[in-house]
Design an enzyme around this catalytic site. Structure first.
Site, PDB file in Angstrom:
ATOM      1  CB  CYS A   2     -12.756  21.435   9.467  1.00 16.02           C
ATOM      2  SG  CYS A   2     -12.068  22.960   9.035  1.00 16.02           S
ATOM      3  NE  ARG A  27     -12.634  16.949  13.638  1.00 21.53           N
ATOM      4  CZ  ARG A  27     -11.561  16.037  13.685  1.00 21.53           C
ATOM      5  NH1 ARG A  27     -11.849  15.168  14.676  1.00 21.53           N
ATOM      6  NH2 ARG A  27     -10.853  16.078  12.941  1.00 21.53           N
ATOM      7  CD1 TRP A  75      -9.958  26.301  14.909  1.00 21.16           C
ATOM      8  CD2 TRP A  75      -8.355  26.042  13.415  1.00 21.16           C
ATOM      9  NE1 TRP A  75      -8.518  26.743  15.240  1.00 21.16           N
ATOM     10  CE2 TRP A  75      -7.518  26.615  14.220  1.00 21.16           C
ATOM     11  CE3 TRP A  75      -7.655  25.507  12.044  1.00 21.16           C
ATOM     12  CZ2 TRP A  75      -6.370  26.995  14.296  1.00 21.16           C
ATOM     13  CZ3 TRP A  75      -6.129  26.004  12.090  1.00 21.16           C
ATOM     14  CH2 TRP A  75      -5.560  26.488  13.240  1.00 21.16           C
ATOM     15  CG  ASN A 101     -10.351  18.625   8.440  1.00 20.99           C
ATOM     16  OD1 ASN A 101      -9.936  19.646   8.713  1.00 20.99           O
ATOM     17  ND2 ASN A 101     -10.318  17.662   9.186  1.00 20.99           N
ATOM     18  N   GLY A 102      -8.986  20.497   6.067  1.00 24.29           N
ATOM     19  CA  GLY A 102      -7.513  20.201   5.461  1.00 24.29           C
ATOM     20  C   GLY A 102      -7.101  21.455   4.643  1.00 24.29           C
ATOM     21  CD  GLU A 484      -1.262  19.837  30.195  1.00 23.99           C
ATOM     22  OE1 GLU A 484      -0.583  20.536  29.258  1.00 23.99           O
ATOM     23  OE2 GLU A 484      -2.234  19.558  30.343  1.00 23.99           O
ATOM     24  CE  LYS A 488      -5.056  21.777  29.417  1.00 32.11           C
ATOM     25  NZ  LYS A 488      -4.319  20.840  28.762  1.00 32.11           N
ATOM     26  CD  GLU A 491      -5.534  24.409  26.092  1.00 33.94           C
ATOM     27  OE1 GLU A 491      -5.677  24.480  25.087  1.00 33.94           O
ATOM     28  OE2 GLU A 491      -4.978  23.599  27.006  1.00 33.94           O
ATOM     29  CG  HIS A 507      20.145  30.221  35.761  1.00 34.80           C
ATOM     30  ND1 HIS A 507      21.568  30.458  35.864  1.00 34.80           N
ATOM     31  CD2 HIS A 507      19.886  29.255  36.014  1.00 34.80           C
ATOM     32  CE1 HIS A 507      21.977  29.702  36.762  1.00 34.80           C
ATOM     33  NE2 HIS A 507      20.986  28.545  36.966  1.00 34.80           N
ATOM     34  CE  LYS A 609      -9.794  16.842  22.791  1.00 32.31           C
ATOM     35  NZ  LYS A 609      -9.052  17.315  24.064  1.00 32.31           N
TER      36      LYS A 609
HETATM   37  O1  M6R Z   1      -4.493  15.058  19.825  1.00 35.95           O
HETATM   38  P1  M6R Z   1      -2.996  15.413  20.271  1.00 35.95           P
HETATM   39  O2  M6R Z   1      -2.738  14.933  21.478  1.00 35.95           O
HETATM   40  O3  M6R Z   1      -1.879  15.120  19.154  1.00 35.95           O
HETATM   41  O4  M6R Z   1      -2.959  17.086  20.389  1.00 35.95           O
HETATM   42  C1  M6R Z   1      -1.921  17.658  20.742  1.00 35.95           C
HETATM   43  C2  M6R Z   1      -2.134  19.229  21.045  1.00 35.95           C
HETATM   44  O5  M6R Z   1      -2.585  19.955  20.222  1.00 35.95           O
HETATM   45  C3  M6R Z   1      -2.884  19.447  22.472  1.00 35.95           C
HETATM   46  O6  M6R Z   1      -2.341  18.641  23.351  1.00 35.95           O
HETATM   47  C4  M6R Z   1      -3.424  20.653  22.651  1.00 35.95           C
HETATM   48  O7  M6R Z   1      -1.964  21.413  23.274  1.00 35.95           O
HETATM   49  C5  M6R Z   1      -4.401  20.779  23.714  1.00 35.95           C
HETATM   50  N1  M6R Z   1      -5.372  21.771  23.381  1.00 35.95           N
HETATM   51  C6  M6R Z   1      -4.165  21.153  25.132  1.00 35.95           C
HETATM   52  O8  M6R Z   1      -4.976  21.072  26.146  1.00 35.95           O
END
Ligand code: M6R
Length: 614
Positions: A2, A27, A75, A101-102, A484, A488, A491, A507, A609
């Site tokens: 949010c 956000r 969100w 937000n929260g 990682e 990517k 997501e 394994h 985000k």
């Molecule tokens: O702001 P942060 O680094 O604490 O966020 C952690 C994760 O939410 C963040 O890295 C998320 O996995 C990303 N969308 C990855 O691209």
């Protein structure tokens, strides 16, 4: 999660609030809404979906020319993402409008208390009750700041709340607990935002707020108190990036722009880290040498991409400092009763500095007397504020939901931390540290070299639009890179993608291999012969079972050529630093494949985000 905006000043509130929401849309983008106060009345507009939907509503029916307003981009947590659940919410008399937000954890109990008094609720949210409660308070005769204080005293959970009162048109009042909120200080105008992007177009002077604080803004005044009305001195800071940093700069996506900013971001994160005498210095370290020498364990806590940066850090810290390192998902940490004490350094890695899981984990660590060091990209955010020490990364604002330059600069900060600990503990000689620093300082150039191959990587990505599954293999520091790379792709392209330690494949996961399955392989540099050879065996094993291999291997490594269906060349760098170059083609691959599939790369479905709920 949010985005929240508030404004009081001479400009048209609708324009300022909507522009602010546009910069905060990363956000959350399940719905958007705005409320302004005009001639003693509230005017509201809200719509499910992205801000563009609200734009259309406002283009047809603009709000009155008010100078006080609040806005929200959502969100969803409680209640589906529809028009009714969109914020702002109002009290029953439509005198108070409020955004949130929260999560209000005790909303059911609070709601049942007032439902007995015939209050009717329109939405399924945990927020609407707060609007009702604040409105009840102002109707009883107290002013909006006092009303907010009294209501916050009753709330459990995490919240940033921003409210306006139709009968008090020149004031916006906000509160925060465990959720982000900053104040923008203008000339004859003031702003509120979940982060500074909300108002960077208007001012770069800002105030950071602490826990359980209430802030009231008018055109000329900002006052801060705690939830009991006691005045509080807020910390002022200057934002050292400008509007252009928050724009796309000719790229189709913020993410693509941010990928190409990585050489600069890495260079910026290395600036000023050495004294003229060549010693490493980390200004924001704030831990005495004695405390570092006494460390007997480091625990790294983080989520998502930041967690993978932590996994790379483990290899570097253990190798250079001989200090044991554990890496743990922040969301799991405090629930397993971890063994932590005053000789443990907890390193919390977070781009946003607001991730609720990480924040709660550091609170737990500090309650066990551990020292906490934050590695963070966001000045003034909660995680560095609640830590004993911080190393700021200098990536600049990261807007794309998928972290890219955030990750690379976290890696740099982790390497710097490792070298600093090695320097203090004396586990590496000064000339060894120098040599690694020189290698690090060469990385921006190496990243440029990888970026120069972007067209070839894009072509490769576009050839995979009908793929349903992709595997990623790596070893040693290349293993977190594989994880990682898979994250990517998940997501952004919404594909099944999994990263594996190459040695683990036999394994079990090797059963997934079938004809034509793309497998991206991060090949370690040849300097570590055992590692390189073992990786080659793993690649042969998957190829023998029909996989199509796309290998990332260093320049001049001809041994890989017979086993690679496609080959992306990486510059020759030491194994521990290889993640800084190896992840770049994987970022480009995911960005381009998602684009080719027609997905919104900057705002992937279901994501936000900054994840400010646990
Ligand atoms: O702001 P942060 O680094 O604490 O966020 C952690 C994760 O939410 C963040 O890295 C998320 O996995 C990303 N969308 C990855 O691209």
């Amino acid at each position: 999660m949010c985005g929240i905006v508030g404004y009081v000043g001479p400009k048209r509130a609708q324009d300022v609030v909507i522009d602010g929401l546009r910069r905060l849309e990363y956000r959350g983008y399940d719905s958007a809404g705005i409320a302004v106060v005009h001639e003693g009345e509230l005017a509201l507009a809200k719509r499910a979906g992205k801000l563009a939907n609200l734009d259309k509503v406002l283009a047809d029916t603009p709000l009155p020319p008010a100078h006080t307003g609040i806005g929200h981009t959502r969100w969803a947590t409680h209640g589906r993402p529809n028009d009714v659940n969109a914020h702002p919410h109002t009290g029953g008399a439509r005198r108070v409008a409020l955004v949130h937000n929260g999560i209000i954890e005790n909303f059911v109990e609070l709601r049942s208390r007032v439902e007995a008094d015939d209050h009717v609720f329109l939405s399924e949210t945990d927020t609407e009750i707060v609007a009702h409660l604040v409105e009840l308070q102002v109707q009883s005769g107290v002013d909006l700041p006092t009303a907010m204080q009294r209501v916050c005293q009753q709330l459990d959970g995490a919240f940033t709340l921003v409210a306006v009162d139709a009968e008090d048109p020149d004031r916006v009042v906000a509160a925060r607990r465990n959720s982000p909120l900053v104040v923008g200080l203008g000339e004859g105008e003031n702003f509120l935002g979940s982060d500074v992007a909300a108002f960077i177009e208007h001012t770069r002077e800002a105030l950071e707020l602490g826990q359980d604080q209430i802030v009231t803004i008018t055109r000329d005044e900002v006052t801060v108190s705690d939830f009991w009305g006691r005045p509080v001195e807020a910390q002022r800071f200057h934002v050292d990036w400008d509007l252009s940093a928050a724009e796309k700069d000719g790229h189709d996506w913020f993410m693509r722009k941010e990928i190409f900013e990585q050489p600069r971001a890495v260079a910026d994160s290395l600036i000023g880290r050495r004294t003229t005498g060549g010693l490493l210095q980390l200004d924001e370290m704030r831990l005495a040498d004695e405390e570092i020498r006494d460390l007997d364990k480091i625990i790294i806590i983080a989520c998502g991409t930041s967690f993978y940066a932590g996994m790379v850090a483990k290899y570097a810290i253990e190798h250079w400092t001989r200090t044991p390192v554990e890496v743990e998902l922040a969301s799991e940490f405090r629930y397993r009763d971890p063994i932590v004490d005053a000789t443990t350094l907890v390193v919390a890695i977070s781009q946003s500095g607001e991730t609720a899981d990480t924040l709660q984990a550091i609170r737990h660590a500090r309650s066990q007397r551990a020292k906490v060091l934050a590695i963070c990209n966001t000045n003034g955010s909660s995680i560095p504020r609640e830590s004993d020490a911080v190393i700021y990364t200098h990536a600049g604002p990261e807007i794309g939901v998928a972290s890219t330059k955030g990750f690379l600069t976290q890696l740099v900060a982790c390497y710097l931390l490792a070298l600093y600990v090695a320097q203090v503990k004396g586990t590496r000689f000064g000339d060894e540290i120098d040599e690694i620093m020189v290698q690090l300082e060469a990385m921006p150039g190496h990243i440029e070299t990888v970026l120069a191959q972007s067209d070839a990587v894009y072509e490769l990505a576009r050839a995979h639009t009908s793929t349903r599954s992709v595997l990623f293999l790596g070893r040693h520091a290349g293993y977190p890179v594989a994880l990682e790379g898979a994250l990517k792709l998940k997501e952004l392209a919404y594909l099944h993608a999994e990263g594996f330690a190459a040695g683990e494949l036999k394994h079990g996961p090797i059963a997934l291999i079938e004809d034509g399955l793309p497998v991206l392989c991060v090949v370690p540099p040849r300097g570590r012969d055992q590692l390189h050879g073992k990786m080659l065996s793993g690649i042969q094993e998957v190829r023998a079972r029909g996989a199509r291999t796309i290998c990332l291997a260093e320049e001049g490594d001809s041994t890989i050529e017979p086993y690679a269906d496609d080959l992306v060349r990486l510059p020759r760098v030491p194994v521990l630093l290889q993640p800084l170059v190896a992840i770049v083609p994987l970022q480009l691959f995911a960005c381009e494949l998602a684009t080719a599939l027609g997905h919104d790369v900057d705002q992937p479905r279901n994501l936000a985000k900054s994840v400010t709920v646990e």
